[in-house]
Design an enzyme around this catalytic site. Structure first.
Site, PDB file in Angstrom:
ATOM      1  N   GLY A 122       0.834  -1.197   0.000  1.00 57.17           N
ATOM      2  CA  GLY A 122       0.000   0.000   0.000  1.00 57.17           C
ATOM      3  C   GLY A 122       0.869   1.247   0.000  1.00 57.17           C
ATOM      4  N   ALA A 189      21.052  -6.064  25.877  1.00 61.04           N
ATOM      5  CA  ALA A 189      20.321  -6.746  26.965  1.00 61.04           C
ATOM      6  C   ALA A 189      18.975  -6.076  27.167  1.00 61.04           C
ATOM      7  CB  ALA A 189      21.140  -6.725  28.251  1.00 61.04           C
ATOM      8  N   VAL A 277      19.327  -4.630  19.171  1.00 58.42           N
ATOM      9  CA  VAL A 277      19.637  -3.289  19.693  1.00 58.42           C
ATOM     10  C   VAL A 277      18.503  -2.301  19.427  1.00 58.42           C
ATOM     11  CG1 VAL A 277      22.147  -3.602  19.518  1.00 58.42           C
ATOM     12  CG2 VAL A 277      20.879  -2.694  17.552  1.00 58.42           C
ATOM     13  N   GLY A 278      17.299  -2.830  19.269  1.00 57.28           N
ATOM     14  CA  GLY A 278      16.145  -1.967  19.083  1.00 57.28           C
ATOM     15  C   GLY A 278      15.547  -2.113  17.694  1.00 57.28           C
ATOM     16  N   HIS A 451      -7.467 -17.081  48.166  1.00 54.26           N
ATOM     17  CA  HIS A 451      -6.346 -17.718  48.852  1.00 54.26           C
ATOM     18  C   HIS A 451      -6.328 -19.204  48.531  1.00 54.26           C
ATOM     19  CE1 HIS A 451      -3.366 -18.658  51.870  1.00 54.26           C
ATOM     20  NE2 HIS A 451      -4.143 -19.675  52.257  1.00 54.26           N
TER      21      HIS A 451
HETATM   22  P1  FAD Z   1       3.790  -4.808  12.809  1.00 54.20           P
HETATM   23  O1  FAD Z   1       3.389  -5.931  13.683  1.00 54.20           O
HETATM   24  O2  FAD Z   1       5.223  -4.660  12.460  1.00 54.20           O
HETATM   25  O3  FAD Z   1       2.917  -4.946  11.480  1.00 54.20           O
HETATM   26  C1  FAD Z   1       3.047  -4.079  10.396  1.00 54.20           C
HETATM   27  C2  FAD Z   1       2.569  -4.785   9.137  1.00 54.20           C
HETATM   28  O4  FAD Z   1       2.505  -3.825   8.083  1.00 54.20           O
HETATM   29  C3  FAD Z   1       3.511  -5.885   8.651  1.00 54.20           C
HETATM   30  O5  FAD Z   1       2.774  -7.029   8.305  1.00 54.20           O
HETATM   31  C4  FAD Z   1       4.169  -5.280   7.421  1.00 54.20           C
HETATM   32  O6  FAD Z   1       4.555  -6.246   6.444  1.00 54.20           O
HETATM   33  C5  FAD Z   1       3.039  -4.407   6.904  1.00 54.20           C
HETATM   34  N1  FAD Z   1       3.475  -3.308   6.024  1.00 54.20           N
HETATM   35  C6  FAD Z   1       4.463  -2.423   6.223  1.00 54.20           C
HETATM   36  N2  FAD Z   1       4.508  -1.523   5.217  1.00 54.20           N
HETATM   37  C7  FAD Z   1       3.518  -1.873   4.349  1.00 54.20           C
HETATM   38  C8  FAD Z   1       3.036  -1.328   3.126  1.00 54.20           C
HETATM   39  N3  FAD Z   1       3.538  -0.208   2.605  1.00 54.20           N
HETATM   40  N4  FAD Z   1       2.018  -1.955   2.505  1.00 54.20           N
HETATM   41  C9  FAD Z   1       1.455  -3.072   3.030  1.00 54.20           C
HETATM   42  N5  FAD Z   1       1.849  -3.607   4.201  1.00 54.20           N
HETATM   43  C10 FAD Z   1       2.860  -3.013   4.849  1.00 54.20           C
HETATM   44  N6  FAD Z   1       5.243  -6.723  21.883  1.00 54.20           N
HETATM   45  C11 FAD Z   1       4.461  -7.029  22.941  1.00 54.20           C
HETATM   46  O7  FAD Z   1       3.581  -6.226  23.294  1.00 54.20           O
HETATM   47  N7  FAD Z   1       4.606  -8.204  23.626  1.00 54.20           N
HETATM   48  C12 FAD Z   1       5.553  -9.112  23.289  1.00 54.20           C
HETATM   49  O8  FAD Z   1       5.663 -10.157  23.931  1.00 54.20           O
HETATM   50  C13 FAD Z   1       6.403  -8.824  22.197  1.00 54.20           C
HETATM   51  N8  FAD Z   1       7.356  -9.691  21.815  1.00 54.20           N
HETATM   52  C14 FAD Z   1       8.141  -9.411  20.734  1.00 54.20           C
HETATM   53  C15 FAD Z   1       9.132 -10.322  20.375  1.00 54.20           C
HETATM   54  C16 FAD Z   1       9.943 -10.063  19.283  1.00 54.20           C
HETATM   55  C17 FAD Z   1      11.008 -11.052  18.901  1.00 54.20           C
HETATM   56  C18 FAD Z   1       9.751  -8.870  18.519  1.00 54.20           C
HETATM   57  C19 FAD Z   1      10.591  -8.592  17.299  1.00 54.20           C
HETATM   58  C20 FAD Z   1       8.778  -7.959  18.875  1.00 54.20           C
HETATM   59  C21 FAD Z   1       7.963  -8.211  19.989  1.00 54.20           C
HETATM   60  N9  FAD Z   1       6.987  -7.308  20.415  1.00 54.20           N
HETATM   61  C22 FAD Z   1       6.210  -7.594  21.501  1.00 54.20           C
HETATM   62  C23 FAD Z   1       6.751  -6.044  19.706  1.00 54.20           C
HETATM   63  C24 FAD Z   1       5.527  -6.192  18.766  1.00 54.20           C
HETATM   64  O9  FAD Z   1       5.770  -7.242  17.853  1.00 54.20           O
HETATM   65  C25 FAD Z   1       5.265  -4.892  18.029  1.00 54.20           C
HETATM   66  O10 FAD Z   1       5.123  -3.836  18.964  1.00 54.20           O
HETATM   67  C26 FAD Z   1       3.986  -5.002  17.207  1.00 54.20           C
HETATM   68  O11 FAD Z   1       4.067  -6.040  16.271  1.00 54.20           O
HETATM   69  C27 FAD Z   1       3.699  -3.678  16.477  1.00 54.20           C
HETATM   70  O12 FAD Z   1       2.511  -3.807  15.778  1.00 54.20           O
HETATM   71  P2  FAD Z   1       2.214  -2.958  14.450  1.00 54.20           P
HETATM   72  O13 FAD Z   1       0.897  -3.419  13.979  1.00 54.20           O
HETATM   73  O14 FAD Z   1       2.443  -1.529  14.716  1.00 54.20           O
HETATM   74  O15 FAD Z   1       3.353  -3.397  13.413  1.00 54.20           O
HETATM   75  P1  NAD Z   2      15.530  -2.574  23.393  1.00 56.02           P
HETATM   76  O1  NAD Z   2      15.467  -1.130  23.105  1.00 56.02           O
HETATM   77  O2  NAD Z   2      14.614  -3.168  24.404  1.00 56.02           O
HETATM   78  O3  NAD Z   2      17.018  -2.977  23.824  1.00 56.02           O
HETATM   79  C1  NAD Z   2      18.149  -2.732  23.018  1.00 56.02           C
HETATM   80  C2  NAD Z   2      19.393  -2.741  23.904  1.00 56.02           C
HETATM   81  O4  NAD Z   2      20.544  -2.767  23.068  1.00 56.02           O
HETATM   82  C3  NAD Z   2      19.505  -1.498  24.785  1.00 56.02           C
HETATM   83  O5  NAD Z   2      19.653  -1.895  26.124  1.00 56.02           O
HETATM   84  C4  NAD Z   2      20.753  -0.793  24.235  1.00 56.02           C
HETATM   85  O6  NAD Z   2      21.483  -0.112  25.227  1.00 56.02           O
HETATM   86  C5  NAD Z   2      21.558  -1.958  23.661  1.00 56.02           C
HETATM   87  N1  NAD Z   2      22.534  -1.575  22.610  1.00 56.02           N
HETATM   88  C6  NAD Z   2      22.366  -0.718  21.579  1.00 56.02           C
HETATM   89  N2  NAD Z   2      23.490  -0.663  20.824  1.00 56.02           N
HETATM   90  C7  NAD Z   2      24.403  -1.511  21.391  1.00 56.02           C
HETATM   91  C8  NAD Z   2      25.755  -1.902  21.073  1.00 56.02           C
HETATM   92  N3  NAD Z   2      26.408  -1.429  20.002  1.00 56.02           N
HETATM   93  N4  NAD Z   2      26.393  -2.784  21.879  1.00 56.02           N
HETATM   94  C9  NAD Z   2      25.743  -3.302  22.962  1.00 56.02           C
HETATM   95  N5  NAD Z   2      24.455  -2.966  23.305  1.00 56.02           N
HETATM   96  C10 NAD Z   2      23.796  -2.091  22.531  1.00 56.02           C
HETATM   97  O7  NAD Z   2      15.330  -3.280  21.957  1.00 56.02           O
HETATM   98  P2  NAD Z   2      15.037  -4.783  21.559  1.00 56.02           P
HETATM   99  O8  NAD Z   2      15.342  -5.713  22.665  1.00 56.02           O
HETATM  100  O9  NAD Z   2      15.704  -4.958  20.239  1.00 56.02           O
HETATM  101  O10 NAD Z   2      13.467  -4.780  21.351  1.00 56.02           O
HETATM  102  C11 NAD Z   2      12.853  -3.937  20.352  1.00 56.02           C
HETATM  103  C12 NAD Z   2      11.451  -3.595  20.716  1.00 56.02           C
HETATM  104  O11 NAD Z   2      10.609  -4.741  20.655  1.00 56.02           O
HETATM  105  C13 NAD Z   2      11.349  -3.010  22.091  1.00 56.02           C
HETATM  106  O12 NAD Z   2      10.931  -1.688  21.972  1.00 56.02           O
HETATM  107  C14 NAD Z   2      10.338  -3.815  22.818  1.00 56.02           C
HETATM  108  O13 NAD Z   2       9.348  -3.018  23.378  1.00 56.02           O
HETATM  109  C15 NAD Z   2       9.723  -4.718  21.753  1.00 56.02           C
HETATM  110  N6  NAD Z   2       9.621  -6.058  22.351  1.00 56.02           N
HETATM  111  C16 NAD Z   2       8.755  -6.247  23.381  1.00 56.02           C
HETATM  112  C17 NAD Z   2       8.684  -7.467  24.004  1.00 56.02           C
HETATM  113  C18 NAD Z   2       7.739  -7.652  25.151  1.00 56.02           C
HETATM  114  O14 NAD Z   2       6.870  -6.821  25.329  1.00 56.02           O
HETATM  115  N7  NAD Z   2       7.849  -8.718  25.935  1.00 56.02           N
HETATM  116  C19 NAD Z   2       9.500  -8.506  23.601  1.00 56.02           C
HETATM  117  C20 NAD Z   2      10.397  -8.287  22.576  1.00 56.02           C
HETATM  118  C21 NAD Z   2      10.432  -7.047  21.943  1.00 56.02           C
END
Ligand code: FAD
Ligand code: NAD
Length: 475
Positions: A122, A189, A277-278, A451
Site C-alpha cells: 500500500g 540486553a 539493539v532496538g 487464597h
Molecule cells: P507490525 O506488527 O510490524 O505490522 C506491520 C505490518 O505492516 C507488517 O505485516 C508489514 O509487512 C506491513 N506493512 C508495512 N509496510 C507496508 C506497506 N507499505 N504496505 C502493506 N503492508 C505493509 N510486543 C508485545 O507487546 N509483547 C511481546 O511479547 C512482544 N514480543 C516481541 C518479540 C519479538 C522477537 C519482537 C521482534 C517484537 C515483539 N513485540 C512484543 C513487539 C511487537 O511485535 C510490536 O510492537 C507489534 O508487532 C507492532 O505492531 P504494528 O501493527 O504496529 O506493526
Molecule cells: P531494546 O530497546 O529493548 O534494547 C536494546 C538494547 O541494546 C539497549 O539496552 C541498548 O542499550 C543496547 N545496545 C544498543 N546498541 C548496542 C551496542 N552497540 N552494543 C551493545 N548494546 C547495545 O530493543 P530490543 O530488545 O531490540 O526490542 C525492540 C522492541 O521490541 C522493544 O521496543 C520492545 O518493546 C519490543 N519487544 C517487546 C517485548 C515484550 O513486550 N515482551 C518482547 C520483545 C520485543
C-alpha cells in the site's frame, strides 16, 4: 477502475488488523492491505507480532521453560525425570503451527467482519487515495474517506555488524535456529536479548549478552532491575554491562566480535550472534512525495495524542508512531482511531501501559518507577512483598521475586507497580485496571483476593505501603 472504502488500513499487524475490525464493527466498509511474507514466500496477516515477534517468542519461551523445569525442578517434587532431552525440530514445528493457526485466524476474522484483506503493498497518495499493488504486481487505486497507517517497525541493523542471515542474525533469525548454537552472542540486553537469550540458554547454548549501557534494564525500577539481573545471571546468562560492541564479522565459520568495556578492547568468538539493539519505524515505499505526511528525525510518523497525522482523515498507529513498541499499545491506538473516525469519543491512556518481559521469573511493571516519582518531587510511600512469603508461590516452587507498589503520600494514588515473579505478566493486569480506575492503595487493601493465589502478593504489597502487611514483617 478505482474502488471506494470508508477506511483503508495499511498494515495488518496488531495495530492495523484491530483498527480494521473495529472500523468494520462501526458499520464502515474497510480494506486492510498487508505485504508481510514469511520465509516460505507465503503471505500471512498478523505482522511482526504474530509471525516473528510476540507469539513465536512466547511459544519457544514456554517449551524451553518446561525443559528447564523438567531438568532442574521436577526432582524437588519427587518426579524422577532423568535423561530428559529436547527435540528442537519438534519445538520449532509446534511454534510454526501456533503461528499458522493465529495468522490464519486473522484471515477468518476479516471474513467474518467483512473486512477486505488485500495481500500486497500500500502507498499513500494525496487526497486519501491509496495505491495497492498486489503480490502479482497489478496496481489499483483505492479511494478512502479515512486512511490508517499501521506499517510497524523493523530491526535496527548495526553497520559494524551487518546481518548475514546465517551467523549474524536479527530476532527473526534467532527464533528460527534449527539447533541450539553451542555458543551464542547477543548484542543488547533489552527485551529481545533477554527473552531470546533465555530460550537458547535453557536448551543448552552458552549465552553471552553484551550491553552497552552500565545500567541493567535502565527503563525499569532500580530495585526490580537489580533483582532481575541477579536472578538471570544465576541461570547462567553471562550478562556483560558497559560492553559496547564495536565490530563483528564472520571468519572460518565463527562470528568474531569486538567490544569495549571499562578494561579496554575485548574480543570474543561465537557460533551465532543475535543483534537485538532496538527497532525502527518501517515506512519504506509508503508515501507519495505529495501525500503530506511528516516524519521525525528517527523516521516515526508524526502524530498527535489522537494519532492524527495532520493530513485530513489520515491516522497512524502502532510501532510506526511515537511511544513504546508494544503490540497492546498499537492495538489500543487502532481501536481509538477507528472510534474517532466513527465519531465517538476515544482516547489512549499512555500513562497506564503495562510492560512485560517474559523471562523466568517474568518481569512486569506499569506506571512510574520509584526513581521517577522521587525525581518528580511528589512525596511517596512504598510497600513490597516477596514471593518467598507466598503460600501459592511456594507450592509452585517459584518463590523468586517480589511485588513493589509506589503510592502517593498525599492522596494514596497508586503511581507505579513493579513485579518480578511467577506469572508477573498476568498479575500486572489487576493493577493496570486499578490504575485505570484511579484506585487508591487502600482500594486494593480492601479488595478480597482468593487464597492461596499469587495475587495475594499484590494485596500484601498494598498493605505494606501503610505498614499493615499481615503475612510479612513490616518496615
Ligand atoms: P507490525 O506488527 O510490524 O505490522 C506491520 C505490518 O505492516 C507488517 O505485516 C508489514 O509487512 C506491513 N506493512 C508495512 N509496510 C507496508 C506497506 N507499505 N504496505 C502493506 N503492508 C505493509 N510486543 C508485545 O507487546 N509483547 C511481546 O511479547 C512482544 N514480543 C516481541 C518479540 C519479538 C522477537 C519482537 C521482534 C517484537 C515483539 N513485540 C512484543 C513487539 C511487537 O511485535 C510490536 O510492537 C507489534 O508487532 C507492532 O505492531 P504494528 O501493527 O504496529 O506493526
Ligand atoms: P531494546 O530497546 O529493548 O534494547 C536494546 C538494547 O541494546 C539497549 O539496552 C541498548 O542499550 C543496547 N545496545 C544498543 N546498541 C548496542 C551496542 N552497540 N552494543 C551493545 N548494546 C547495545 O530493543 P530490543 O530488545 O531490540 O526490542 C525492540 C522492541 O521490541 C522493544 O521496543 C520492545 O518493546 C519490543 N519487544 C517487546 C517485548 C515484550 O513486550 N515482551 C518482547 C520483545 C520485543
Amino acid at each position: 477502475m478505482s474502488r471506494s472504502f470508508d477506511v483503508v488500513v495499511i498494515g495488518a499487524g496488531p495495530a492495523g488488523y484491530i483498527a480494521a475490525i473495529r472500523a468494520a464493527q462501526h458499520g464502515m466498509s474497510v480494506a486492510c492491505i498487508d505485504e508481510w511474507k514469511n520465509k516460505d514466500g507465503k503471505h500471512a496477516f498478523g505482522g511482526t507480532c504474530l509471525n516473528a515477534g510476540c507469539i513465536p517468542s512466547k511459544a519457544l519461551l514456554e517449551s524451553s521453560e518446561l525443559f528447564h523445569r523438567a531438568n532442574h525442578e521436577f526432582s524437588k517434587h519427587g518426579i524422577n525425570a532423568s535423561g530428559v532431552s529436547i527435540d528442537i525440530a519438534k519445538m520449532q514445528k509446534r511454534k510454526a503451527s501456533i503461528v499458522r493457526q493465529l495468522t490464519g485466524g486473522i484471515a477468518g476474522l476479516f471474513k467474518a467482519s467483512k473486512v477486505e484483506g488485500l495481500a500486497g503493498h500500500g502507498k499513500l497518495l494525496r487526497d486519501r487515495k491509496v495505491e495497492f499493488t498486489s503480490a502479482m504486481g497489478e496496481t489499483k487505486v483505492l479511494d478512502a474517506r479515512y486512511v490508517i497507517l499501521a506499517t510497524g517497525s523493523t530491526p535496527v541493523e548495526l553497520k559494524i555488524a551487518p546481518f548475514d542471515d546465517d551467523r549474524i542474525v536479527d530476532s527473526w533469525g534467532a527464533l528460527d535456529f534449527e539447533e541450539a548454537p553451542k555458543t551464542l552472542g547477543v548484542v543488547g540486553a533489552g527485551v529481545i536479548g533477554l527473552e531470546l537469550g533465555s530460550v537458547w540458554n535453557r536448551v543448552g547454548s552458552e549465552v553471552v549478552i553484551l550491553e552497552a549501557m552500565d545500567d541493567f534494564l535502565f527503563m525499569a525500577d532500580r530495585q526490580l532491575a537489580k533483582d532481575a539481573h541477579r536472578l538471570l545471571k544465576a541461570q547462567g546468562l553471562d550478562i556483560r554491562l558497559g560492553a559496547a560492541v564495536t565490530a563483528a564479522g564472520v571468519s572460518k565459520g565463527k562470528v568474531q566480535v569486538e567490544y569495549k568495556d571499562k578494561d579496554g578492547e575485548q574480543r570474543m568468538e561465537f557460533d551465532k550472534l543475535v543483534i537485538a539493539v532496538g527497532r525502527r519505524p518501517f515506512t519504506r515505499g509508503l508515501f507519495a512525495d505529495d501525500c503530506g505526511i511528516k516524519t521525525d528525525e528517527r523516521g516515526f510518523v508524526i502524530v498527535d495524542q489522537e494519532c492524527r497525522t495532520g493530513v485530513k482523515g489520515v491516522f497512524a498507529v502502532g510501532d510506526c508512531v511515537r511511544g513504546p513498541m508494544l503490540a497492546h499499545k498499537g492495538s489500543e491506538e487502532g481501536v481509538m482511531a477507528a472510534d474517532l473516525i466513527a465519531g465517538e469519543v476515544a482516547e489512549v491512556n499512555y500513562d497506564v501501559i503495562p510492560s512485560v518481559i517474559y523471562t523466568s521469573p517474568e518481569i512486569a511493571w506499569v506506571g512510574k518507577t520509584e526513581e521517577e516519582v522521587k525525581a518528580s518531587g511528589r512525596a511517596y510511600k512504598t510497600g513490597s512483598f516477596p514471593f518467598a512469603a507466598s503460600g501459592r508461590a511456594k507450592a509452585m516452587e517459584q518463590t523468586d521475586g517480589m511485588v513493589k507498589i509506589v503510592s502517593a503520600e498525599d492522596d494514596d494514588q497508586i503511581l507505579g507497580v513493579h513485579i518480578i515473579g511467577p506469572m508477573a505478566g498476568e498479575l500486572i493486569s489487576e493493577v493496570v485496571l486499578a490504575m485505570e480506575f484511579q484506585a487508591s492503595t487502600e482500594d486494593i487493601q480492601r479488595t478480597i483476593h482468593a487464597h492461596p493465589s499469587l495475587a495475594e502478593a499484590i494485596h500484601e504489597a498494598a498493605l505494606a505501603v501503610d505498614n499493615r502487611a499481615l503475612n510479612y514483617p513490616n518496615k
